[in-house]
Design an enzyme around this catalytic site. Structure first.
Site, mmCIF file in Angstrom:
data_model
loop_
_atom_site.group_PDB
_atom_site.id
_atom_site.type_symbol
_atom_site.label_atom_id
_atom_site.label_comp_id
_atom_site.label_asym_id
_atom_site.label_seq_id
_atom_site.Cartn_x
_atom_site.Cartn_y
_atom_site.Cartn_z
ATOM 1 N N HIS A 176 -11.153 -59.421 19.732
ATOM 2 C CA HIS A 176 -10.432 -59.215 18.470
ATOM 3 C C HIS A 176 -9.128 -59.994 18.345
ATOM 4 C CE1 HIS A 176 -7.917 -56.747 21.008
ATOM 5 N NE2 HIS A 176 -7.063 -56.595 20.036
HETATM 6 N N1 UDP Z 1 -10.869 -49.238 22.857
HETATM 7 C C1 UDP Z 1 -11.568 -48.135 22.373
HETATM 8 N N2 UDP Z 1 -12.702 -48.354 21.666
HETATM 9 C C2 UDP Z 1 -13.188 -49.598 21.410
HETATM 10 C C3 UDP Z 1 -12.473 -50.715 21.916
HETATM 11 C C4 UDP Z 1 -11.305 -50.496 22.636
HETATM 12 O O1 UDP Z 1 -11.174 -46.987 22.604
HETATM 13 O O2 UDP Z 1 -14.226 -49.717 20.732
HETATM 14 C C5 UDP Z 1 -9.627 -48.986 23.597
HETATM 15 C C6 UDP Z 1 -9.562 -49.622 24.950
HETATM 16 O O3 UDP Z 1 -10.204 -48.825 25.906
HETATM 17 C C7 UDP Z 1 -8.060 -49.723 25.172
HETATM 18 C C8 UDP Z 1 -7.528 -49.981 23.785
HETATM 19 O O4 UDP Z 1 -8.562 -49.589 22.884
HETATM 20 O O5 UDP Z 1 -7.531 -48.506 25.634
HETATM 21 C C9 UDP Z 1 -7.247 -51.436 23.659
HETATM 22 O O6 UDP Z 1 -6.956 -51.720 22.380
HETATM 23 P P1 UDP Z 1 -7.122 -53.198 21.778
HETATM 24 O O7 UDP Z 1 -8.038 -53.973 22.627
HETATM 25 O O8 UDP Z 1 -7.437 -52.993 20.340
HETATM 26 O O9 UDP Z 1 -5.638 -53.731 21.831
HETATM 27 P P2 UDP Z 1 -4.809 -54.578 22.884
HETATM 28 O O10 UDP Z 1 -4.770 -53.797 24.157
HETATM 29 O O11 UDP Z 1 -5.448 -55.902 23.011
HETATM 30 O O12 UDP Z 1 -3.463 -54.682 22.253
#
Ligand code: UDP
Length: 356
Positions: free
Chosen positions: A203
């Site tokens: 994403h």
């Molecule tokens: N996550 C979730 N469901 C999903 C995809 C990700 O619960 O379908 C959780 C994942 O386990 C983690 C968090 O969302 O705890 C990560 O968020 P994201 O990847 O959107 O953001 P980033 O960490 O890259 O800022």
């Protein structure tokens, strides 16, 4: 003490899941919750409040969409109004989203002290909106809760040692959530794969907003799905829209975004993690899996040094070669790189004026 917490995006709900629980238990801190609305779908927001037991937001601003400037500007205006009404003793922000920056900036202008959880992380790539948000948020915070030694050292290099602020190494609140909620793991509804699989997420704007990078990644994921192991991909709504708009052909087990309990289940059962997420790189490690990261930099460099995470960018062959190399590896957290699951407790203690 009254704390106003500003959250708005999926990873912030998961982090707040641990911190809010411990703050509640402190008996000293009254937390008022403001949700900016940056993420709003039931499966990108509500499910986390339900599963992680986070109090319903006292304020829901319902701000999403638009350009970065527009979104951040609208948040600033409305958050300021809430702050003037609530008069909190301090505000709490997490990570690196537009909600983080808007909360921190609104508070700083009103001379309300800001505590930043996940301070000091750097990718050193100023093209990432997240990098801009985290640098600016650190600049206006007076308590910088760092998840790692490297985050502390980044702040030292930027001269934070000479500023009248507190830089505190507490560990990573995402490890708290992973450890605390692991026993709640459950398969996504209707999940039907009985063989080994790879779990993937995709994403990051640097991939979704660049058709060449996205095309190469989608081609690699499809090839891995067809020739190595099924790839289970809970697809972020933004990525789904872009794939549709560009007419890209993706062959994988694509599912809607899942709740945290389902995500934890997928991570625990998988044979490898393939991602461009920040949080998921660490979660792979927490659940003993190697990670292949489709980015050019990471803020979690200790995982690269430990040899459990490999950066492969968006290059088709590099992604496939790395997946073959790391598939099925079991990794161990021998040195408690992320604090061992007590970060929220240390944060609550520090905010209550106790030893951490
Ligand atoms: N996550 C979730 N469901 C999903 C995809 C990700 O619960 O379908 C959780 C994942 O386990 C983690 C968090 O969302 O705890 C990560 O968020 P994201 O990847 O959107 O953001 P980033 O960490 O890259 O800022």
């Amino acid at each position: 003490m009254k704390i106003l917490t500003v959250i708005g995006a999926r990873p912030q709900f998961i982090k707040a899941g641990s911190v809010s629980r411990v703050l509640k238990g402190s008996g000293y801190i009254n937390e008022v919750m403001l949700h900016t609305g940056q993420h709003f779908d039931a499966n990108m927001s509500d499910v986390f409040f339900d599963q992680l037991g986070i109090s319903r937001p006292n304020y829901q601003l319902s701000i999403h969409g638009g350009s970065h400037g527009e979104m951040t500007g609208r948040m600033l205006e409305k958050i300021e109004k809430v702050m003037l009404e609530e008069k909190p003793d301090r505000i709490l922000v997490y990570g690196d989203t537009n909600s983080t920056l808007a909360g921190a900036l609104a508070a700083a202008k009103l001379h309300i002290p800001v505590a930043h959880i996940e301070a000091g992380l750097r990718s050193f790539n100023m093209n990432m909106p997240e990098e801009i948000n985290r640098i600016l948020t650190d600049q206006v915070s007076d308590i910088l809760f760092c998840p790692t030694d490297i985050a502390v050292s980044n702040l030292k290099k930027e001269g934070f040692e000479d500023k009248p602020v507190s830089v505190v190494q507490v560990g990573d609140v995402m490890q708290d959530s992973a450890l605390f909620f692991a026993e709640k793991a459950e398969p996504p509804k209707g999940f039907a794969i009985s063989e080994e699989f790879i779990v993937a997420t995709l994403h990051r704007a640097e991939n979704t907003d660049n058709p060449e990078r996205l095309g190469s990644i989608i081609k690699a994921i499809s090839e891995i799905h067809e020739t190595i192991a099924p790839v289970v991909l809970p697809l972020h709504p933004r990525t789904r829209n872009v794939i549709h708009k560009l007419g890209l052909k993706l062959n994988a087990q694509v599912i809607d975004p899942v709740g945290y309990f389902e995500m934890v289940w997928l991570l625990g059962k998988s044979s490898l993690v393939l991602t461009d997420s920040g949080g998921v790189q660490k979660e792979a490690f927490f659940f003993g899996k190697a990670c292949v990261t489709m980015r050019d930099q990471t803020e979690w460099v200790e995982l690269i040094k430990a040899g459990v995470n490999e950066l492969v960018g968006a290059d088709y062959s590099s992604i496939i070669d790395s997946v073959k190399r790391h598939y099925g590896r079991v990794v161990k957290d021998e040195n408690e790189l992320y604090g061992g699951g007590r970060a929220a407790e240390r944060i609550a203690n520090y905010l209550s004026g106790q030893q951490i």
